[in-house]
Write a protein that holds these residues in place. Sequence first.
Motif, PDB file in Angstrom:
ATOM      1  N   LYS A 129      -6.004 -63.600  -5.666  1.00 53.74           N
ATOM      2  CA  LYS A 129      -4.975 -62.963  -6.477  1.00 53.74           C
ATOM      3  C   LYS A 129      -5.445 -61.550  -6.826  1.00 53.74           C
ATOM      4  N   PRO A 132      -0.809 -62.922  -2.528  1.00 54.79           N
ATOM      5  CA  PRO A 132      -0.067 -64.188  -2.651  1.00 54.79           C
ATOM      6  C   PRO A 132      -0.664 -65.357  -1.872  1.00 54.79           C
ATOM      7  N   ASP A 133      -1.768 -65.139  -1.187  1.00 58.22           N
ATOM      8  CA  ASP A 133      -2.303 -66.116  -0.229  1.00 58.22           C
ATOM      9  C   ASP A 133      -2.423 -67.543  -0.761  1.00 58.22           C
ATOM     10  N   PHE A 135      -0.957 -69.077  -3.239  1.00 61.28           N
ATOM     11  CA  PHE A 135       0.339 -69.693  -3.522  1.00 61.28           C
ATOM     12  C   PHE A 135       1.078 -70.044  -2.228  1.00 61.28           C
ATOM     13  N   LEU A 136       1.011 -69.149  -1.260  1.00 62.55           N
ATOM     14  CA  LEU A 136       1.663 -69.424   0.022  1.00 62.55           C
ATOM     15  C   LEU A 136       0.999 -70.605   0.725  1.00 62.55           C
ATOM     16  N   PRO A 146       8.653 -70.992  -0.255  1.00 62.73           N
ATOM     17  CA  PRO A 146       8.184 -70.260  -1.439  1.00 62.73           C
ATOM     18  C   PRO A 146       9.266 -70.065  -2.506  1.00 62.73           C
ATOM     19  N   SER A 164       4.793 -61.575  -5.158  1.00 59.61           N
ATOM     20  CA  SER A 164       4.562 -61.228  -3.748  1.00 59.61           C
ATOM     21  C   SER A 164       4.848 -62.400  -2.824  1.00 59.61           C
ATOM     22  N   ALA A 165       4.637 -63.613  -3.318  1.00 60.58           N
ATOM     23  CA  ALA A 165       4.890 -64.810  -2.515  1.00 60.58           C
ATOM     24  C   ALA A 165       6.376 -65.160  -2.476  1.00 60.58           C
TER      25      ALA A 165
END
Length: 178
Positions: A129, A132-133, A135-136, A146, A164-165
């Motif tokens: 963070k 968005p990695d 969360f994706l 998403p 961003s996600a």
Amino acid sequence: METLSLHYQAWRDAFLSQGLSFIEEDEFIREYAGVSGGRMVAAVAAKLNYNLDIKELQEYKKKVFLEQYIMHVTPIEKTFAIVKKYHGKLPMVVASGGAKQAVAQMLHLNDVFAYFQQVFAIEDVTHGKPAPDVFLKAAQDQGILPENCLVFEDHFAGFAAAKSAGMRYIDVNELVEN
């Protein structure tokens, strides 16, 4: 989980172990809450003109956190009330910017690990963070688009990551108790 102050103390201890001063807690929370450890250390080192081994400092901090501070971590009660209410009704995943070992240990120590289908942490993604990695990755793992996810976050890096996600988010600091 309520961890910010404890992480601050562990980072402060890590810097002090190198004979270096660390930033004040309010600056740590304001500027670096939710930001990956490596990114935070690099920024602080640049700001204070320190030349240090980031990986070594991160390892020391992790050790100190696991040995001295993790047992003091507690759930954010307002958030956990929601987790309990929707357990078994909605898929729930932990998507943390923390180290996987520490996150899993915190969940186990607080007897809440079983409420979540999966736990993702910094080791599971390329960028922490506010990228968005994580969360994706969690959405993909659960087979959920998403835009159909709702993130519960407590700091700006997580809010930015959720946006961003393409996910909606709730600032847990604004939740009111019933």
